[in-house]
Design a protein around this motif. Structure first.
Motif, PDB file in Angstrom:
ATOM      1  N   THR A 219       0.840  -1.210   0.000  1.00 34.78           N
ATOM      2  CA  THR A 219       0.000   0.000   0.000  1.00 34.78           C
ATOM      3  C   THR A 219       0.872   1.255   0.000  1.00 34.78           C
TER       4      THR A 219
ATOM      5  N   ARG B 272      -6.815   1.895  -1.751  1.00 31.42           N
ATOM      6  CA  ARG B 272      -7.763   1.696  -0.642  1.00 31.42           C
ATOM      7  C   ARG B 272      -8.011   0.204  -0.393  1.00 31.42           C
TER       8      ARG B 272
ATOM      9  N   SER C  63     -11.559   5.518   5.600  1.00 27.20           N
ATOM     10  CA  SER C  63     -11.051   5.274   4.247  1.00 27.20           C
ATOM     11  C   SER C  63     -12.100   5.509   3.160  1.00 27.20           C
TER      12      SER C  63
ATOM     13  N   HIS D   7      -4.104  10.405   7.701  1.00 26.45           N
ATOM     14  CA  HIS D   7      -3.584   9.185   7.085  1.00 26.45           C
ATOM     15  C   HIS D   7      -2.066   9.149   7.021  1.00 26.45           C
TER      16      HIS D   7
END
Length: 218
Positions: free
Chosen positions: A67, A87, A143, A159
């Motif tokens: 990610t 995501r 998210s 984040h």
């Protein structure tokens, strides 16, 4: 290295992107499916709980690093469609971390809160791992597109917690591993250091330009 030299399309047709998302979804789900198969066929070895803990934690950390790699890859290639996968990858990483924690709570401690709290307080690697989990919770909750709109600029700031969460995740791995098995955590630490170092170098570009120094090209 410039975007043109890699020849990666900036955008993908909707059908191609959907197919890619389905493939990535399947790849992320596959480790859990294999572990579930091994659980019911006796393939988890002599200590099934330890195997589940290790494998689920490993996949949580691996997917968290994947990610974190999305944004640098987008910078390097210009492939904006990569962001559409981020995501899903992040939520899969969080899901594996939740399963890792669930095995610890249910199978190692049989849901006994006193034992769980005692382990968190007295075992540094559990405290570090639990701290990483707590940092990931608000990221998973916020998210969605709705939370992005509600939080505005604060969403991005919130984040940034993914960076300390990843550092704690790698530290958790280092603290629990035995002295003669450093290879895998060292690989993860190297990947994380590269990803964070590249981001820092990229963000330092405007400052370098303002000071008259040559800018780092990506």
């Amino acid at each position: 290295m410039g975007a043109a030299s890699l020849r990666v399309p900036t955008q993908l047709p909707p059908r191609v992107l959907l197919a890619l998302r389905i493939v990535v979804f399947g790849l992320c789900l596959a480790p859990a499916g294999l572990l579930l198969r091994d659980l019911f066929t006796g393939g988890l070895g002599v200590n099934p709980v330890e195997t589940l803990l290790r494998e689920l934690g490993d996949w949580g950390l691996r997917l968290l690093l994947v990610t974190l790699a999305i944004t640098p890859l987008r910078w390097l290639t210009g492939a904006a469609w990569l962001i559409r996968l981020r995501r899903m990858l992040g939520l899969f990483a969080f899901s594996y971390v939740v399963l890792h924690l669930s095995v610890f709570v249910v199978f190692e401690h049989s849901l006994r809160l006193a034992g769980i709290l005692d382990d968190i307080a007295n075992r540094p690697y559990i405290l570090v791992g639990f701290s990483a989990f707590l940092l990931l919770v608000p990221l998973a909750v916020t998210s969605t597109q709705g939370w992005m709109r509600r939080l505005g600029r604060r969403w991005k700031q919130l984040h940034w917690l993914v960076y300390p969460a990843a550092i704690l995740g790698v530290a958790h791995f280092f603290l629990l591993i035995k002295a003669n098995r450093w290879t895998e955590p060292l690989i993860y630490a190297g990947i994380l250091a590269t990803l964070l170092g590249y981001r820092l170098a990229r963000r330092a570009g405007p400052l370098r330009r303002s000071l008259g120094a040559p800018a780092l090209r990506s």
